[in-house]
Motif scaffolding. Structure first.
Motif, PDB file in Angstrom:
ATOM      1  N   PHE A 264       4.691   5.495  11.399  1.00 30.22           N
ATOM      2  CA  PHE A 264       5.580   4.924  10.386  1.00 30.22           C
ATOM      3  C   PHE A 264       4.810   3.881   9.595  1.00 30.22           C
ATOM      4  O   PHE A 264       3.750   3.393  10.019  1.00 30.22           O
ATOM      5  N   SER A 265       5.333   3.546   8.430  1.00 32.93           N
ATOM      6  CA  SER A 265       4.640   2.634   7.532  1.00 32.93           C
ATOM      7  C   SER A 265       5.627   1.662   6.917  1.00 32.93           C
ATOM      8  O   SER A 265       6.839   1.922   6.836  1.00 32.93           O
ATOM      9  N   ALA A 266       5.101   0.541   6.468  1.00 31.92           N
ATOM     10  CA  ALA A 266       5.896  -0.483   5.794  1.00 31.92           C
ATOM     11  C   ALA A 266       4.999  -1.227   4.820  1.00 31.92           C
ATOM     12  O   ALA A 266       3.827  -1.499   5.122  1.00 31.92           O
ATOM     13  N   GLY A 267       5.547  -1.538   3.647  1.00 27.03           N
ATOM     14  CA  GLY A 267       4.749  -2.239   2.654  1.00 27.03           C
ATOM     15  C   GLY A 267       5.562  -2.529   1.404  1.00 27.03           C
ATOM     16  O   GLY A 267       6.799  -2.484   1.407  1.00 27.03           O
ATOM     17  N   LEU A 268       4.858  -2.828   0.323  1.00 28.23           N
ATOM     18  CA  LEU A 268       5.459  -3.108  -0.978  1.00 28.23           C
ATOM     19  C   LEU A 268       5.100  -1.990  -1.945  1.00 28.23           C
ATOM     20  O   LEU A 268       3.992  -1.435  -1.887  1.00 28.23           O
ATOM     21  N   ASN A 269       6.034  -1.680  -2.858  1.00 29.33           N
ATOM     22  CA  ASN A 269       5.819  -0.615  -3.830  1.00 29.33           C
ATOM     23  C   ASN A 269       6.238  -1.092  -5.219  1.00 29.33           C
ATOM     24  O   ASN A 269       7.304  -1.701  -5.393  1.00 29.33           O
ATOM     25  N   PHE A 270       5.375  -0.800  -6.180  1.00 29.63           N
ATOM     26  CA  PHE A 270       5.672  -1.087  -7.589  1.00 29.63           C
ATOM     27  C   PHE A 270       5.990   0.220  -8.300  1.00 29.63           C
ATOM     28  O   PHE A 270       5.295   1.233  -8.101  1.00 29.63           O
ATOM     29  N   MET A 271       7.032   0.214  -9.143  1.00 33.42           N
ATOM     30  CA  MET A 271       7.465   1.417  -9.849  1.00 33.42           C
ATOM     31  C   MET A 271       7.665   1.105 -11.328  1.00 33.42           C
ATOM     32  O   MET A 271       8.351   0.135 -11.691  1.00 33.42           O
TER      33      MET A 271
END
Length: 316
Positions: A264-271
Motif C-alpha cells: 500500500f502507498s500514501a502520499g500527496l498528489n497534485f492535479m
C-alpha cells in the motif's frame, strides 16, 4: 677257498642282522615324536593368524595418510591432556570457545522479489484534493502566478495497471526501478460548479528502493485527456470553458510492501485540469470563454496487487 667265502659273507651277515635293529630304532623314534606332539597339542593354545582382506586391498595413499595422522592425533591428545580443564573428567569452569560465523555483507535483497522486470500489478488509488494553488508553470507561459476566487475540491478514484520495466539498479539513494502506469480515473467534484470528471492518464513512476527496506519512496508523473461538465459557457465565472480538457497528475509518497504480492502507498498528489485555451478565441468569435483551469493537491492512498506470478526474469 672256503676261507675266502667266509670272509666275503661275513659283512653280508652282519648287515642283515643290523637291519631289524635299525628299523626298530626308527619306529621307536617316530613313536616318541608322535607322543611329544600329542602332549604339545593338549597343553598349548592354538594361535590362528588373522587376515583383513580390506586392508590388503585398501588404497596405499589412504593407509599412509592414516599413518601420518595417527602421530598428529596422538600429539594433539597429549597437548589437550596437558591443558587444565580440557579433559571431560576435570571440573573446570573454562568453557570451550564458540566459533561464530561472521554475517556476510552481501545478503540477498528480498526487494528483488518485489521490483523486477515484467511484473504486472493492479493499483487502486483514492485522494482528497482540497488545497487550491497556482499552476506551477504559470511563470513559464506568461500568466499571473495566483489563484482564483472560485475554489475547487476534487476526489479522484484512479484504477491503474503498473508494468515494472526493469529490476532494481542505480547508485546509493537513486537505487530503484521504473514502472509504467496506465490509468482510468473517475473524479467527483464536491466543491465547484462542475460535478464530475472522467479521464484517461498514463505516466511513469520511480521507486527508490533501499536494500532490504520494506518502505520505498516514489515520485510519479502522469498526463492524460478527459471530459468535464463545463459550466463556463453558462456564464459561471472562473468555471471551465470546455468539456474537452487535459490533465496533469504529479505525486510523491511512500510505498510499503507487506509481501511480494501486496503493498500500500500514501502520499500527496497534485492535479491540474485545463483545456489549453481551446475555448478562449482561437479565431472564432462565438467562443471567447476564458480558460482558468483547476489546480489542487492533497493526500492520496492506494493499494497494489500483483496480478501474475513466476514471471520474474532471473537475468535481472
Amino acid at each position: 677257498m672256503s676261507a675266502m667265502r667266509i670272509l666275503f659273507l661275513t659283512p653280508l651277515i652282519c648287515a642283515v642282522s643290523w637291519f631289524p635293529q635299525a628299523v626298530a630304532s626308527i619306529d621307536g623314534t617316530n613313536r616318541l615324536g608322535e607322543d611329544a606332539m600329542r602332549k604339545t597339542r593338549e597343553t598349548e593354545t592354538c594361535v590362528v593368524p588373522t587376515f583383513n582382506g580390506l586392508q590388503y586391498f585398501a588404497d596405499p595413499a589412504a593407509i599412509s595418510g592414516q599413518a601420518t595422522r595417527d602421530p598428529q592425533m596422538s600429539h594433539l591428545e597429549a597437548t589437550k591432556s596437558a591443558v587444565p580443564g580440557s579433559n571431560p573428567g576435570e571440573g573446570s569452569n573454562v568453557s570451550p570457545p564458540i566459533e561464530r560465523v561472521p554475517a556476510s555483507p552481501n545478503l540477498a535483497d528480498f526487494n528483488r522479489d518485489i521490483y523486477y522486470r515484467n511484473k504486472l500489478e493492479f493499483s487502486l488509488d483514492g485522494g482528497w484534493l482540497p488545497v487550491n494553488v497556482p499552476f506551477p508553470l504559470d511563470v513559464f507561459v506568461g500568466d499571473v502566478y495566483n489563484t482564483y476566487p472560485l475554489k475547487y475540491t476534487l476526489v479522484p478514484i484512479i484504477a491503474s495497471l503498473r508494468w515494472h520495466m526493469g529490476g532494481v539498479s542505480g547508485p546509493l539513494f537513486l537505487r530503484g526501478n521504473f514502472d509504467l502506469t496506465l490509468s482510468g480515473s473517475v473524479t467527483t467534484i464536491p466543491r465547484g460548479p462542475e460535478s464530475r470528471y472522467f479521464s484517461y492518464i498514463m505516466g511513469i513512476r520511480r521507486n527508490f528502493v533501499r536494500r532490504n527496506w520494506r518502505a520505498a519512496p516514489y515520485f510519479d508523473v502522469r498526463l492524460g485527456v478527459g471530459n468535464i461538465d463545463a459550466k463556463g459557457r453558462q456564464g459561471v465565472l472562473y468555471a471551465q470553458g470546455e468539456d474537452l480538457t487535459f490533465t496533469v497528475n504529479m505525486g510523491s509518497g511512500v510505498r510499503y510492501n507487506i509481501s511480494p504480492r501486496y503493498s500500500f502507498s500514501a502520499g500527496l498528489n497534485f492535479m491540474h485540469i485545463s483545456n489549453l485555451d481551446l475555448s478562449q478565441g482561437n479565431g472564432k468569435p462565438y467562443w471567447g470563454v476564458r480558460n482558468y483551469g483547476i489546480n489542487v493537491y492533497g493526500p492520496m492512498v492506494g493499494i497494489d496487487i500483483q496480478l501474475r506470478r513466476h514471471l520474474r526474469d532471473t537475468a535481472q
